[in-house]
Design an enzyme around this catalytic site. Structure first.
Site, PDB file in Angstrom:
ATOM      1  N   HIS A 260      -4.136 -26.594  16.526  1.00  0.00           N
ATOM      2  CA  HIS A 260      -4.474 -25.276  17.049  1.00  0.00           C
ATOM      3  C   HIS A 260      -4.760 -25.308  18.547  1.00  0.00           C
ATOM      4  CE1 HIS A 260      -5.614 -23.582  12.814  1.00  0.00           C
ATOM      5  NE2 HIS A 260      -4.349 -23.888  12.937  1.00  0.00           N
TER       6      HIS A 260
ATOM      7  N   LYS B 109       2.266 -15.370   3.109  1.00  0.00           N
ATOM      8  CA  LYS B 109       3.393 -16.308   2.960  1.00  0.00           C
ATOM      9  C   LYS B 109       2.901 -17.617   2.351  1.00  0.00           C
ATOM     10  CE  LYS B 109       7.437 -17.959   5.360  1.00  0.00           C
ATOM     11  NZ  LYS B 109       8.173 -18.103   6.602  1.00  0.00           N
ATOM     12  N   ASP B 110       1.739 -18.073   2.797  1.00  0.00           N
ATOM     13  CA  ASP B 110       1.189 -19.311   2.234  1.00  0.00           C
ATOM     14  C   ASP B 110       0.790 -19.117   0.774  1.00  0.00           C
ATOM     15  OD1 ASP B 110      -0.488 -20.730   5.194  1.00  0.00           O
ATOM     16  OD2 ASP B 110       1.583 -20.747   4.513  1.00  0.00           O
TER      17      ASP B 110
ATOM     18  N   GLU C 206       3.937 -46.053  -9.240  1.00  0.00           N
ATOM     19  CA  GLU C 206       4.387 -44.693  -9.502  1.00  0.00           C
ATOM     20  C   GLU C 206       5.548 -44.360  -8.561  1.00  0.00           C
ATOM     21  OE1 GLU C 206       3.129 -43.956 -12.511  1.00  0.00           O
ATOM     22  OE2 GLU C 206       2.481 -41.979 -11.867  1.00  0.00           O
TER      23      GLU C 206
ATOM     24  N   SER D 104       1.421 -23.960  16.771  1.00  0.00           N
ATOM     25  CA  SER D 104       2.536 -24.490  15.980  1.00  0.00           C
ATOM     26  C   SER D 104       3.828 -24.450  16.777  1.00  0.00           C
ATOM     27  CB  SER D 104       2.720 -23.660  14.712  1.00  0.00           C
ATOM     28  OG  SER D 104       1.644 -23.845  13.841  1.00  0.00           O
TER      29      SER D 104
END
Lengths: 276, 375
Positions: free
Chosen positions: B200, B226-227, B270, B204
């Site tokens: 921040h 959107k998130d 895994e 972005s």
């Protein structure tokens, strides 16, 4: 690539997909004919396999009968207490009666002595041998594994176990077995210490179901699926409820997102050069 | 808004998720940051609940984990959520890193470096957590990976004994692994806050690779919604696995209690560690394999120092794109190869794939610089 026509891009995409698909097909065909030391069990249509299919609880009850009368001689179910039977395939009274059939070491009493008493709901299913050394001694050196989680602990799960129980046959020419061993093409290595445990009418079902070998295997494996996944029915029921909420919620969120973004998405930037 | 004028905490919240200026054109690939935050929250929450019923002792761990299925209300749900949540955490991590590599996000050096540290800590946390149920794969996986430290020259043997807390993987190892597995996610949470702080500070980036300052919108409602959509599409398959096929991604061997006297036929981690496992086994030398394993992840730290391109990211570099997607294919094939036994032809395949994996980092800079010179 930026200057390509639509047709060229489509052709390149198709060629790429075709090449990848062809390579995948080649690998799959190549793998399918390779010799393997173990026979892979074919998939079977278990009644509880679907996303909304529950266990066949009548089959679990029959399977417990098979376990008790055939398997319990050698294999333990040390993670399963009698109280888990209640409201799954027995009533509380039936489960109490079942538990009371076995004698359980308890104590010390008031004078410090250990004693045997009839089993209770809180007791676990009895072990056939006091320890693994005794189990190995009684079984030609091989310790019969605990069956509580067997369905989850083997590749192939129910399919593997079913075919293992039904797949005994004479060893192929040239295969030598040790003393006390039997040939089973589904068992890794082929030589298994367990003799074929099931055959038709080895037991008589309480509910009158014909006790064919395949029925016995199917029922005992359904029972073992339950011991490995006691939460199975509740899990799928919970899942259906969750999807009933999640899918509409997702649709609603997507709609609101598109609604809020429509202002920006339908925006247009226009350059109006200044006229001098 | 009145409250934010007086409350420093509300002011931070407001500037982080409400009025934060965000580029208008960031795509779905930018959703993975928030998704990883959601994954971390899920893992911490489900892990805390599981820890209430867990006992870290070699005689009890396996039994306690299995018993909790039948006896503790909905513990099966928390265990399935935690196990599958780890897989989804790594899906998000790898896609988040891939986004960063493709769009040149690594030019934000501080953000990128903190991110790589987060990746390493999450990998460590996942490894430690897998040991806790004390199944066969838990025990033998712990033995294999901790034994790697014996490759360190001179001090290797002592380091391994120090890590184990004894002369083999045993109770002391399990108890300290539980403690560390509990601690690390909170460290990750703190680092995630630092990661966001550095991000921040600059704002972005965006898919075009140009400055984002030309067109920004407020975070709320646009990116909150959107998130949220991203969370729904991410959590949906996660819950689908939890409810309908919780052990699809697991190893059946881990449903057998850990036994130091019985070695599994195929010891493998895994799926999310298989690419690194393939690289480890590709090198015939023990120390070389360990170094290759470490470099496979640490090489990400080199990216901010790789030759910078005229345009940020690979969107406008066709050969760079081809190389990037080849890397994706190599990564998937390395994951496949990691699950195979150590015999031909898989050994040679792993070696070739490992070479191609490292080649990407060496070639991408020169390849994109060549295009810059041609323009």
């Amino acid at each position: 690539m930026a200057g390509w026509t639509v047709g060229k891009k489509v052709l390149a995409t198709a060629l790429g997909m075709g090449a990848t698909g062809g390579a995948g097909l080649y690998v799959a065909l190549d793998e399918s004919v390779k010799a393997d030391l173990t026979l892979h069990p074919p998939k079977l249509p278990w009644s509880h396999k679907g996303p909304i299919d529950s266990f066949d609880h009548a089959s679990i009850r029959r399977g417990y009968q098979v376990y008790k009368q055939v398997c319990a001689a050698c294999h333990s179910l040390k993670y399963i207490p009698y109280r888990h039977f209640v409201d799954v395939f027995m009533t509380e009274d039936e489960a109490k009666e079942e538990a009371a059939e076995v004698m359980v070491r308890d104590g010390p009493n008031d004078i410090g002595e250990m004693f045997d008493r009839p089993g209770k709901l809180t007791d676990y299913l009895p072990m056939p041998f006091p320890n693994s050394a005794a189990a190995a001694y009684a079984n030609n050196g091989a310790v019969p594994p605990d069956l509580s989680l067997m369905v989850l602990a083997r590749h192939g799960g129910e399919d593997y176990l079913y075919h293992l129980l039904n797949g005994y046959c004479d060893p192929p020419e040239g295969v030598e077995l040790g003393e006390g061993q039997h040939f089973n093409p589904y068992f890794p290595g082929g030589a298994i210490g367990m003799a074929p445990p099931l055959y038709t009418d080895i037991i008589e079902y309480e509910d009158g179901t014909p006790a064919t070998q395949s029925q016995l295997a199917k029922d005992v494996i359904t029972f073992l699926s339950w011991t490995a996944m006691p939460e199975h029915d509740e899990r799928k029921k919970f899942g259906m409820k969750a999807m009933l909420v999640l899918i509409p919620f997702t649709a609603l969120c997507y709609y609101k997102k598109r609604q809020y973004w429509s202002l920006l998405k339908s925006g247009k930037y226009v350059y109006n050069p200044k006229k001098y | 808004y009145k409250a934010s004028r007086f409350s420093p905490l509300m002011s931070v919240v407001r500037h982080t998720v409400i009025t934060l200026p965000t580029p208008v054109n960031i795509s779905t690939w930018w959703n993975f940051g928030s998704l990883l935050g959601v994954c971390l929250a899920i893992q911490i929450f489900s892990g805390l609940v599981l820890s209430l019923h867990f006992t870290a002792h070699t005689d009890l761990s396996f039994y306690v984990v299995i018993q909790s299925f039948g006896d503790v209300y909905y513990n099966w749900w928390f265990r399935a959520l935690h196990a599958n949540g780890a897989s989804f955490f790594f899906i998000g991590l790898y896609l988040h890193v891939a986004r960063g590599m493709y769009y040149g996000s690594y030019v934000f050096k501080e953000v990128w470096s903190v991110g790589v540290v987060i990746l390493l800590l999450v990998m460590a946390s996942a490894f430690l957590g897998y040991v806790l149920p004390w199944g066969q794969m838990s025990f033998w996986g712990a033995t294999v990976i901790t034994s790697l430290f014996s490759a360190l020259p001179i001090i290797g043997g002592d380091v391994v004994i120090w890590l184990w807390g004894g002369f083999s993987v045993d109770n002391a190892t399990l108890t300290r692994f539980f403690g560390l597995h509990f601690l690390l996610p909170f460290t990750v949470a703190g680092l995630a806050g630092l990661h966001l702080f550095f991000l921040h500070d600059q704002g972005s980036s965006n898919p075009l690779g140009v400055s984002s300052d030309y067109n920004k919108v407020v975070f709320h409602h646009y990116y909150v919604l959107k998130d949220l959509v991203g969370v729904c599409f991410f959590v949906g398959p996660l819950l689908g696995l939890v409810y309908f096929n919780p052990w699809l991604l697991g190893d059946p061997e881990n449903f057998i209690e850990g036994n130091p006297l019985v070695t599994p036929h195929h010891i493998q981690p895994e799926w999310y560690f298989l690419f690194a496992y393939a690289i480890l086994r590709a090198v015939p030398n023990k120390l070389g394999g360990v170094v290759a394993l470490a470099v496979a992840v640490l090489i990400l730290l080199y990216m901010p120092f790789s030759p910078q391109t005229a345009i940020k990211g690979l969107s406008f570099y066709p050969w760079g794109k081809a190389l990037f997607f080849s890397l994706v294919g190599v990564f998937i094939l390395l994951t496949w190869a990691g699950a195979k036994p150590v015999e031909e032809p898989y050994v040679v395949v792993s070696q070739v794939l490992s070479f191609l994996y490292f080649s990407y980092f060496l070639l991408i800079g020169p390849l994109t610089r060549i295009q810059d010179k041609l323009l």
